[in-house]
Structure formats: C-alpha cells, structure tokens
Scaffold this motif. Structure first.
Motif, mmCIF file in Angstrom:
data_model
loop_
_atom_site.group_PDB
_atom_site.id
_atom_site.type_symbol
_atom_site.label_atom_id
_atom_site.label_comp_id
_atom_site.label_asym_id
_atom_site.label_seq_id
_atom_site.Cartn_x
_atom_site.Cartn_y
_atom_site.Cartn_z
ATOM 1 N N VAL A 112 0.874 -1.173 0.000
ATOM 2 C CA VAL A 112 0.000 0.000 0.000
ATOM 3 C C VAL A 112 0.910 1.220 0.000
ATOM 4 O O VAL A 112 1.799 1.335 0.850
ATOM 5 C CB VAL A 112 -0.932 0.023 1.226
ATOM 6 C CG1 VAL A 112 -1.833 1.248 1.176
ATOM 7 C CG2 VAL A 112 -1.768 -1.253 1.291
ATOM 8 N N VAL A 113 0.701 2.127 -0.948
ATOM 9 C CA VAL A 113 1.669 3.196 -1.207
ATOM 10 C C VAL A 113 1.006 4.564 -1.209
ATOM 11 O O VAL A 113 -0.122 4.724 -1.674
ATOM 12 C CB VAL A 113 2.359 2.975 -2.573
ATOM 13 C CG1 VAL A 113 3.438 4.022 -2.811
ATOM 14 C CG2 VAL A 113 2.940 1.574 -2.670
ATOM 15 N N ALA A 114 1.728 5.567 -0.692
ATOM 16 C CA ALA A 114 1.333 6.972 -0.820
ATOM 17 C C ALA A 114 2.581 7.768 -1.166
ATOM 18 O O ALA A 114 3.657 7.511 -0.616
ATOM 19 C CB ALA A 114 0.711 7.490 0.475
ATOM 20 N N ALA A 115 2.468 8.725 -2.091
ATOM 21 C CA ALA A 115 3.652 9.457 -2.540
ATOM 22 C C ALA A 115 3.300 10.879 -2.951
ATOM 23 O O ALA A 115 2.195 11.158 -3.429
ATOM 24 C CB ALA A 115 4.311 8.722 -3.713
ATOM 25 N N SER A 116 4.276 11.757 -2.740
ATOM 26 C CA SER A 116 4.157 13.152 -3.160
ATOM 27 C C SER A 116 5.460 13.546 -3.839
ATOM 28 O O SER A 116 6.525 13.491 -3.216
ATOM 29 C CB SER A 116 3.887 14.061 -1.961
ATOM 30 O OG SER A 116 4.027 15.432 -2.321
ATOM 31 N N ALA A 117 5.395 13.930 -5.096
ATOM 32 C CA ALA A 117 6.592 14.309 -5.851
ATOM 33 C C ALA A 117 6.776 15.817 -5.844
ATOM 34 O O ALA A 117 5.891 16.556 -6.279
ATOM 35 C CB ALA A 117 6.484 13.810 -7.282
ATOM 36 N N ARG A 118 7.916 16.262 -5.283
ATOM 37 C CA ARG A 118 8.277 17.685 -5.308
ATOM 38 C C ARG A 118 7.165 18.583 -4.789
ATOM 39 O O ARG A 118 6.838 19.619 -5.369
ATOM 40 C CB ARG A 118 8.661 18.107 -6.729
ATOM 41 C CG ARG A 118 9.862 17.357 -7.289
ATOM 42 C CD ARG A 118 10.114 17.720 -8.733
ATOM 43 N NE ARG A 118 11.251 17.001 -9.260
ATOM 44 C CZ ARG A 118 12.525 17.406 -9.209
ATOM 45 N NH1 ARG A 118 12.802 18.553 -8.612
ATOM 46 N NH2 ARG A 118 13.495 16.703 -9.740
ATOM 47 N N GLY A 119 6.560 18.179 -3.689
ATOM 48 C CA GLY A 119 5.545 19.008 -3.055
ATOM 49 C C GLY A 119 4.162 18.894 -3.663
ATOM 50 O O GLY A 119 3.235 19.581 -3.206
ATOM 51 N N ALA A 120 3.977 18.050 -4.653
ATOM 52 C CA ALA A 120 2.657 17.882 -5.272
ATOM 53 C C ALA A 120 1.720 17.167 -4.297
ATOM 54 O O ALA A 120 2.168 16.539 -3.331
ATOM 55 C CB ALA A 120 2.794 17.076 -6.566
ATOM 56 N N PRO A 121 0.412 17.239 -4.527
ATOM 57 C CA PRO A 121 -0.533 16.534 -3.653
ATOM 58 C C PRO A 121 -0.224 15.037 -3.607
ATOM 59 O O PRO A 121 0.208 14.444 -4.602
ATOM 60 C CB PRO A 121 -1.893 16.809 -4.308
ATOM 61 C CG PRO A 121 -1.696 18.085 -5.054
ATOM 62 C CD PRO A 121 -0.283 18.058 -5.553
ATOM 63 N N TYR A 122 -0.470 14.431 -2.457
ATOM 64 C CA TYR A 122 -0.223 13.001 -2.288
ATOM 65 C C TYR A 122 -1.164 12.179 -3.162
ATOM 66 O O TYR A 122 -2.327 12.533 -3.355
ATOM 67 C CB TYR A 122 -0.416 12.596 -0.830
ATOM 68 C CG TYR A 122 0.868 12.557 -0.039
ATOM 69 C CD1 TYR A 122 1.571 11.370 0.112
ATOM 70 C CD2 TYR A 122 1.377 13.708 0.548
ATOM 71 C CE1 TYR A 122 2.753 11.319 0.837
ATOM 72 C CE2 TYR A 122 2.558 13.681 1.279
ATOM 73 C CZ TYR A 122 3.242 12.480 1.420
ATOM 74 O OH TYR A 122 4.410 12.440 2.131
ATOM 75 N N GLN A 123 -0.620 11.093 -3.691
ATOM 76 C CA GLN A 123 -1.411 10.062 -4.348
ATOM 77 C C GLN A 123 -1.262 8.790 -3.530
ATOM 78 O O GLN A 123 -0.201 8.527 -2.966
ATOM 79 C CB GLN A 123 -0.919 9.805 -5.775
ATOM 80 C CG GLN A 123 -0.980 11.017 -6.688
ATOM 81 C CD GLN A 123 -0.502 10.649 -8.096
ATOM 82 O OE1 GLN A 123 -1.197 9.969 -8.847
ATOM 83 N NE2 GLN A 123 0.684 11.094 -8.435
ATOM 84 N N SER A 124 -2.299 7.978 -3.474
ATOM 85 C CA SER A 124 -2.214 6.739 -2.718
ATOM 86 C C SER A 124 -2.951 5.629 -3.451
ATOM 87 O O SER A 124 -3.852 5.879 -4.261
ATOM 88 C CB SER A 124 -2.791 6.915 -1.309
ATOM 89 O OG SER A 124 -4.167 7.260 -1.374
ATOM 90 N N GLY A 125 -2.549 4.400 -3.171
ATOM 91 C CA GLY A 125 -3.193 3.258 -3.807
ATOM 92 C C GLY A 125 -2.442 1.981 -3.486
ATOM 93 O O GLY A 125 -1.450 1.988 -2.743
ATOM 94 N N ILE A 126 -2.918 0.877 -4.054
ATOM 95 C CA ILE A 126 -2.254 -0.402 -3.814
ATOM 96 C C ILE A 126 -1.193 -0.634 -4.887
ATOM 97 O O ILE A 126 -1.324 -0.195 -6.029
ATOM 98 C CB ILE A 126 -3.255 -1.570 -3.797
ATOM 99 C CG1 ILE A 126 -3.936 -1.723 -5.162
ATOM 100 C CG2 ILE A 126 -4.281 -1.374 -2.702
ATOM 101 C CD1 ILE A 126 -4.759 -2.985 -5.287
#
Length: 309
Positions: A112-126
């Motif tokens: 299960v992953v959540a990520a934010s690239a260079r201050g962008a809004p977080y994305q999450s998903g499996i």
C-alpha cells in the motif's frame, strides 16, 4: 507489440526518458518499491531494503506469521523534496512440508503506497501484490540458505508499477551466537518491459545486507542495501541505482518482535537526489508450532522474499 516497443523506444531516445518525471513520483516510488508514475520509468517491483534485518536464509519454525514493514522516505529532489510512504503487510505460512530437503514456505504481500513528488498533492493506492513460495534449507545448526520464486501481479494504480513480473530471491543466513548475518539477492524480470503509459520497466538486481547482534531482548547492528536496473534494449534509457547504509535496533517483546532502522543513500544514479528513509517492522506469530526457543524469528521478506520473515 513490436510496433508498440519501437514507438516507445523512439520516444525514449528523443525525450531522454523524461528525467523530470523520473525524479518525481516515479523515482520516488519506483526507486523505493519499484513503482512508476505516468510515462516515467520505473525500477524494481521489490522495494530495495525491504528484507534488511530479516534472517531470510534461515529455516522458520512451522507456523503462520504476520509481518508488516512500513517506511517513510524523503528524497532530496531540489528545490522541493519528494516523499513516499510504503507499507508491506505480509502473511507467511511456514508449512510442515518438505521439498528437496527444504522446508516449504508460502507468502503473500500486498503493498500500500502513498507518494508526493516535489511538493505535489499526495497520491495513494495499492501496489503490485506478490504471491511466492520459498524453499529453506538448514545446512547446520547456525547456517541456512533459501530460494524464493514468486510473481508480482498487475494492478491498475497508475502512479505505481502496473505490469506483472517474476521474482527470484537467493539468501544465506548465519545465526549463531545471537548474530544475524544475512545477504539476500533479489532478481526481478518483467514479463512486458513497456508500461501502459509507454514507460520502461527494466529488469533489476537488489542486494539487502544485515549484520546485527542480539543482547538479551535487544538487537542492534549495521545494515545496507543496493539496487540497480539491468541493461535494457532501449537506446538512451538512463538506468537507476543506489547504495544505502544505516543502522537497526530491535526489541523482542515476547511473541511480538519490533525492528526499526534508518537508511541513507551514499550513492544514487538518476533518481534526482539522495534519499533518507525510516523503517518500522512488526513481526507477529499468529500461530507457531512449539519448537526450540532458539529458533530464528520469522524470515519474511517485504514484498518480497517470502523470507520477509
């Protein structure tokens, strides 16, 4: 398929693999769990460093184990850093069955992953789930080796790796006198090297290393890991790689075992910056056959080695 590959190769050659995207959420999650973003390139489907601290070469007592390895990392993609959180819940069944003189283990892992690239809004998903089988040989009282074979199944989460791949893991563990000296080599092969968005999924090698010592209920020692994309047939592809080092501290509460470690890149290639990552792992025997109390704790491998312990 051939036309699709040629089209992707031309795009990679002229755009130099869109390094900006790689340095963002792709490098961020791809470099961590082998997840990619959009048309960006990706790395290993198995998160580098996920089996650090686990005696994945050792033979486990028969039983059912739950292991969760959670980590949070910040990559120095200036001017704004990129962040990612990865959770690797794993169920490992150390079966009572033997095959070729080894104990058969079965495991399933659902990232299960959540990520934010260079201050962008977080994305999450499996992320891509792993189903695997492991053979663990006990060669002596203190030394064991294992081989794991499994498959990562495709998912539709667009910001992570989406394609199916095969995973081979080769591990060796020395566990005498309270030591955990383990090397785990992870080799991944993608069934289709092109993502649905046109990015490249290279085959990869990861190496997780552990050298910890137990003092009563405490465990402490240095850890390290490295990862590298393998050569591809696509001209202009910029291979990613990293070497990270750190330290681990663990405490055995009885049935529940906790481990925490921090790692930092000392070398990185085409990730856009070095990463610092904190890790926390909980190991819970749901059921364990009564055996020698000195038996090694679960060797499940984070999305991965089944030996994740």
């Amino acid at each position: 398929m051939i036309g699709r590959i040629r089209k992707a190769a031309r795009r990679l050659g002229t755009a130099h693999l869109r390094r900006t995207a790689r340095s963002g959420s792709a490098a961020l999650v791809a470099g961590v769990l082998g997840l990619g973003s959009g048309a960006a390139e990706a790395a290993s489907a198995a998160q580098p460093g996920q089996t650090v601290g686990l005696p994945v070469g050792a033979q486990l007592p028969v039983g059912l184990y739950f292991v969760n390895t959670s980590s949070f990392g910040v990559r120095d993609t200036r001017p704004v850093g990129s962040e990612s959180n990865i959770n690797l819940p794993t169920f490992l069944w150390a079966t009572p069955w033997s095959l070729f003189g080894a104990r058969l283990n079965l495991a399933v892992i659902q990232p299960v992953v959540a990520a934010s690239a260079r201050g962008a809004p977080y994305q999450s998903g499996i992320g891509v789930p792993l189903m695997a089988a492991q053979l663990a040989w006990k060669l002596s009282d203190n030394f064991g080796v294992s081989y794991l074979f499994g498959g990562y199944h495709p998912v539709e989460t667009r910001f992570v790796i989406q394609n199916a791949s095969l995973s081979h893991r080769f591990a060796a563990t020395y566990s005498g006198d309270g030591w955990n000296l383990t090397a785990n080599l992870l080799y991944g092969i993608y069934l289709d090297p092109i993502s649905p968005q046109g990015g490249v999924y290279p085959d990869y090698l990861n190496l997780d290393l552990t050298a910890t010592k137990k003092f009563g209920k405490w465990e402490i020692g240095p850890v390290a890991f490295g990862s590298s994309d393998l050569p591809t047939r696509f001209p202009g592809y910029r291979r990613q790689g990293q070497i990270a080092v750190g330290g681990l501290v663990g405490y055995n509460f009885g049935p529940v075992n906790l481990q925490a470690y921090v790692t930092q890149d000392v070398v990185e290639r085409n990730y856009g910056g070095r990463e610092t990552r904190g890790w926390l792992r909980v190991i819970v025997p749901i059921y364990k056959e009564a055996t020698n109390s000195a038996a090694p704790s679960p060797s499940v491998t984070g999305p991965a080695s089944l030996a994740r312990r």
